[in-house]
Scaffold this motif. Sequence first.
Motif, PDB file in Angstrom:
ATOM      1  N   GLU A  46      22.827 -12.609  35.544  1.00 15.62           N
ATOM      2  CA  GLU A  46      23.272 -11.671  36.080  1.00 15.62           C
ATOM      3  C   GLU A  46      22.097 -10.174  36.288  1.00 15.62           C
ATOM      4  O   GLU A  46      21.232 -10.561  35.402  1.00 15.62           O
ATOM      5  CB  GLU A  46      24.110 -10.796  34.974  1.00 15.62           C
ATOM      6  CG  GLU A  46      25.622 -11.202  34.503  1.00 15.62           C
ATOM      7  CD  GLU A  46      26.284 -11.409  36.071  1.00 15.62           C
ATOM      8  OE1 GLU A  46      26.379  -9.906  36.317  1.00 15.62           O
ATOM      9  OE2 GLU A  46      27.266 -12.072  35.768  1.00 15.62           O
ATOM     10  N   LEU A  47      21.985  -9.689  37.411  1.00  7.70           N
ATOM     11  CA  LEU A  47      20.874  -8.524  37.526  1.00  7.70           C
ATOM     12  C   LEU A  47      21.135  -7.804  38.324  1.00  7.70           C
ATOM     13  O   LEU A  47      21.992  -7.364  39.047  1.00  7.70           O
ATOM     14  CB  LEU A  47      19.483  -9.221  38.466  1.00  7.70           C
ATOM     15  CG  LEU A  47      18.378  -9.369  38.830  1.00  7.70           C
ATOM     16  CD1 LEU A  47      18.063 -10.052  39.537  1.00  7.70           C
ATOM     17  CD2 LEU A  47      18.513  -8.094  40.216  1.00  7.70           C
ATOM     18  N   ARG A  48      20.142  -6.345  37.578  1.00  5.12           N
ATOM     19  CA  ARG A  48      21.530  -5.550  38.124  1.00  5.12           C
ATOM     20  C   ARG A  48      19.459  -4.775  38.506  1.00  5.12           C
ATOM     21  O   ARG A  48      18.473  -5.371  37.420  1.00  5.12           O
ATOM     22  CB  ARG A  48      21.606  -4.380  36.957  1.00  5.12           C
ATOM     23  CG  ARG A  48      21.094  -2.463  37.154  1.00  5.12           C
ATOM     24  CD  ARG A  48      22.062  -2.424  35.891  1.00  5.12           C
ATOM     25  NE  ARG A  48      20.445  -1.698  35.266  1.00  5.12           N
ATOM     26  CZ  ARG A  48      20.592  -1.196  34.283  1.00  5.12           C
ATOM     27  NH1 ARG A  48      21.569  -1.069  33.257  1.00  5.12           N
ATOM     28  NH2 ARG A  48      19.042  -0.756  33.460  1.00  5.12           N
ATOM     29  N   ALA A  49      19.373  -3.626  39.533  1.00  8.32           N
ATOM     30  CA  ALA A  49      18.145  -3.496  40.339  1.00  8.32           C
ATOM     31  C   ALA A  49      19.007  -2.154  41.170  1.00  8.32           C
ATOM     32  O   ALA A  49      19.710  -1.926  41.441  1.00  8.32           O
ATOM     33  CB  ALA A  49      17.788  -4.331  41.467  1.00  8.32           C
ATOM     34  N   ASP A  50      18.031  -1.287  40.595  1.00  9.51           N
ATOM     35  CA  ASP A  50      18.339  -0.022  41.886  1.00  9.51           C
ATOM     36  C   ASP A  50      17.675  -0.483  43.629  1.00  9.51           C
ATOM     37  O   ASP A  50      16.640  -1.154  43.872  1.00  9.51           O
ATOM     38  CB  ASP A  50      16.964   0.949  41.058  1.00  9.51           C
ATOM     39  CG  ASP A  50      17.136   1.641  39.670  1.00  9.51           C
ATOM     40  OD1 ASP A  50      18.807   1.520  39.260  1.00  9.51           O
ATOM     41  OD2 ASP A  50      16.551   1.759  38.321  1.00  9.51           O
ATOM     42  N   TYR A  51      18.123   0.335  44.470  1.00 12.76           N
ATOM     43  CA  TYR A  51      17.657   0.248  45.548  1.00 12.76           C
ATOM     44  C   TYR A  51      17.088   1.388  46.470  1.00 12.76           C
ATOM     45  O   TYR A  51      17.886   2.387  45.808  1.00 12.76           O
ATOM     46  CB  TYR A  51      18.378  -0.463  46.772  1.00 12.76           C
ATOM     47  CG  TYR A  51      19.711   0.403  46.497  1.00 12.76           C
ATOM     48  CD1 TYR A  51      19.930   0.939  47.775  1.00 12.76           C
ATOM     49  CD2 TYR A  51      20.946   0.365  45.901  1.00 12.76           C
ATOM     50  CE1 TYR A  51      20.879   2.333  48.093  1.00 12.76           C
ATOM     51  CE2 TYR A  51      22.507   1.082  46.273  1.00 12.76           C
ATOM     52  CZ  TYR A  51      21.930   1.867  47.689  1.00 12.76           C
ATOM     53  OH  TYR A  51      23.088   2.143  47.617  1.00 12.76           O
ATOM     54  N   LEU A  52      16.437   1.763  46.921  1.00 11.16           N
ATOM     55  CA  LEU A  52      15.796   2.647  48.142  1.00 11.16           C
ATOM     56  C   LEU A  52      15.732   2.313  49.517  1.00 11.16           C
ATOM     57  O   LEU A  52      15.283   1.517  49.698  1.00 11.16           O
ATOM     58  CB  LEU A  52      14.615   3.715  47.860  1.00 11.16           C
ATOM     59  CG  LEU A  52      13.972   4.277  49.034  1.00 11.16           C
ATOM     60  CD1 LEU A  52      14.699   5.658  48.251  1.00 11.16           C
ATOM     61  CD2 LEU A  52      13.128   4.437  48.518  1.00 11.16           C
ATOM     62  N   ASN A  53      16.874   2.375  50.310  1.00 15.31           N
ATOM     63  CA  ASN A  53      17.392   2.754  51.659  1.00 15.31           C
ATOM     64  C   ASN A  53      16.753   3.052  52.858  1.00 15.31           C
ATOM     65  O   ASN A  53      18.029   3.811  53.623  1.00 15.31           O
ATOM     66  CB  ASN A  53      18.152   1.373  51.833  1.00 15.31           C
ATOM     67  CG  ASN A  53      19.124   1.216  53.250  1.00 15.31           C
ATOM     68  OD1 ASN A  53      17.636   0.528  53.767  1.00 15.31           O
ATOM     69  ND2 ASN A  53      20.083   0.484  53.313  1.00 15.31           N
ATOM     70  N   PRO A  54      15.807   3.298  53.322  1.00 12.93           N
ATOM     71  CA  PRO A  54      15.638   4.786  54.037  1.00 12.93           C
ATOM     72  C   PRO A  54      16.027   3.482  56.024  1.00 12.93           C
ATOM     73  O   PRO A  54      14.657   2.809  55.526  1.00 12.93           O
ATOM     74  CB  PRO A  54      13.934   4.927  54.299  1.00 12.93           C
ATOM     75  CG  PRO A  54      13.257   3.821  54.017  1.00 12.93           C
ATOM     76  CD  PRO A  54      14.585   2.996  52.637  1.00 12.93           C
ATOM     77  N   MET A  55      16.397   4.493  57.043  1.00 13.19           N
ATOM     78  CA  MET A  55      17.051   3.991  57.545  1.00 13.19           C
ATOM     79  C   MET A  55      16.504   4.084  59.216  1.00 13.19           C
ATOM     80  O   MET A  55      17.300   5.578  59.129  1.00 13.19           O
ATOM     81  CB  MET A  55      18.185   3.408  57.745  1.00 13.19           C
ATOM     82  CG  MET A  55      18.251   2.152  56.889  1.00 13.19           C
ATOM     83  SD  MET A  55      19.724   1.356  57.079  1.00 13.19           S
ATOM     84  CE  MET A  55      20.913   2.403  56.696  1.00 13.19           C
ATOM     85  N   CYS A  56      16.020   4.247  60.402  1.00 11.61           N
ATOM     86  CA  CYS A  56      16.034   5.037  61.267  1.00 11.61           C
ATOM     87  C   CYS A  56      16.597   4.405  62.757  1.00 11.61           C
ATOM     88  O   CYS A  56      16.574   3.986  62.603  1.00 11.61           O
ATOM     89  CB  CYS A  56      14.028   4.956  62.069  1.00 11.61           C
ATOM     90  SG  CYS A  56      12.944   5.392  60.870  1.00 11.61           S
ATOM     91  N   CYS A  57      16.823   5.327  63.651  1.00 15.35           N
ATOM     92  CA  CYS A  57      17.437   5.201  64.134  1.00 15.35           C
ATOM     93  C   CYS A  57      17.272   4.389  65.663  1.00 15.35           C
ATOM     94  O   CYS A  57      17.044   4.049  66.342  1.00 15.35           O
ATOM     95  CB  CYS A  57      18.591   6.122  64.958  1.00 15.35           C
ATOM     96  SG  CYS A  57      19.988   7.200  63.931  1.00 15.35           S
ATOM     97  N   GLY A  58      15.529   4.956  65.826  1.00 14.12           N
ATOM     98  CA  GLY A  58      14.350   5.248  66.896  1.00 14.12           C
ATOM     99  C   GLY A  58      14.080   3.810  66.900  1.00 14.12           C
ATOM    100  O   GLY A  58      14.702   2.669  65.604  1.00 14.12           O
ATOM    101  N   THR A  59      13.447   2.515  67.162  1.00 17.15           N
ATOM    102  CA  THR A  59      13.093   1.176  66.578  1.00 17.15           C
ATOM    103  C   THR A  59      11.152   1.437  66.797  1.00 17.15           C
ATOM    104  O   THR A  59      10.787   2.392  66.198  1.00 17.15           O
ATOM    105  CB  THR A  59      12.234   1.210  69.059  1.00 17.15           C
ATOM    106  OG1 THR A  59      11.475   1.778  69.182  1.00 17.15           O
ATOM    107  CG2 THR A  59      13.702   0.897  69.747  1.00 17.15           C
ATOM    108  N   ALA A  60      11.197   0.664  66.171  1.00 20.51           N
ATOM    109  CA  ALA A  60       9.760   0.277  65.614  1.00 20.51           C
ATOM    110  C   ALA A  60       8.463   1.409  65.738  1.00 20.51           C
ATOM    111  O   ALA A  60       8.386   0.377  67.234  1.00 20.51           O
ATOM    112  CB  ALA A  60       9.445  -0.744  65.137  1.00 20.51           C
TER     113      ALA A  60
END
Length: 162
Positions: free
Chosen positions: A97-111
């Motif tokens: 079992e693994l518990r982990a925090d996440y941060l997830n930024p996402m952009c609508c534009g292209t790289a």
Amino acid sequence: MTQRVDLGTLLDRLAIDELITGYAAAVDDGDWTAYRALFADEGRADYRAAGGIEGGAGEVARWLEETLGFFPVRQHLITNRMLTLQDLGGYPGDRAELRADYLNPMCCGTAGDASAPAPDFEAGGRYAFSLVRTADGWRLTSVTVFEKWRRLSGALAGHSQG
């Protein structure tokens, strides 16, 4: 004998870390074949706490592909990993079992798009991963997302946070 058990545990921890990092990379890169391959045959994912679905890995991969297509730029950071390996009287078992925090930024534009330098959507929370050792190595039996917060900005700032 103890050294062998310790080495086995270390190798399991490294393999599981690689699997979880592979999970983040598959989602960020939109590699849904790789995403499916991370799961055991009956593996499931539950994204309901983040407004998503729950189901088998294939079904969830299709949903992610459709949903995340709106965000061509994704970066998934999975940190603070707390791993518990099954203990069979001093020997590692075949479950974890693994518990982990996440941060997830996402952009609508292209790289590289100067008009979208900041994330339009950011979310953070915690994952609960259940894993099993298979003939092909460690695989996910379940992934559950517990979103704790989200922030909309840029192109999404006027939309509801449903």
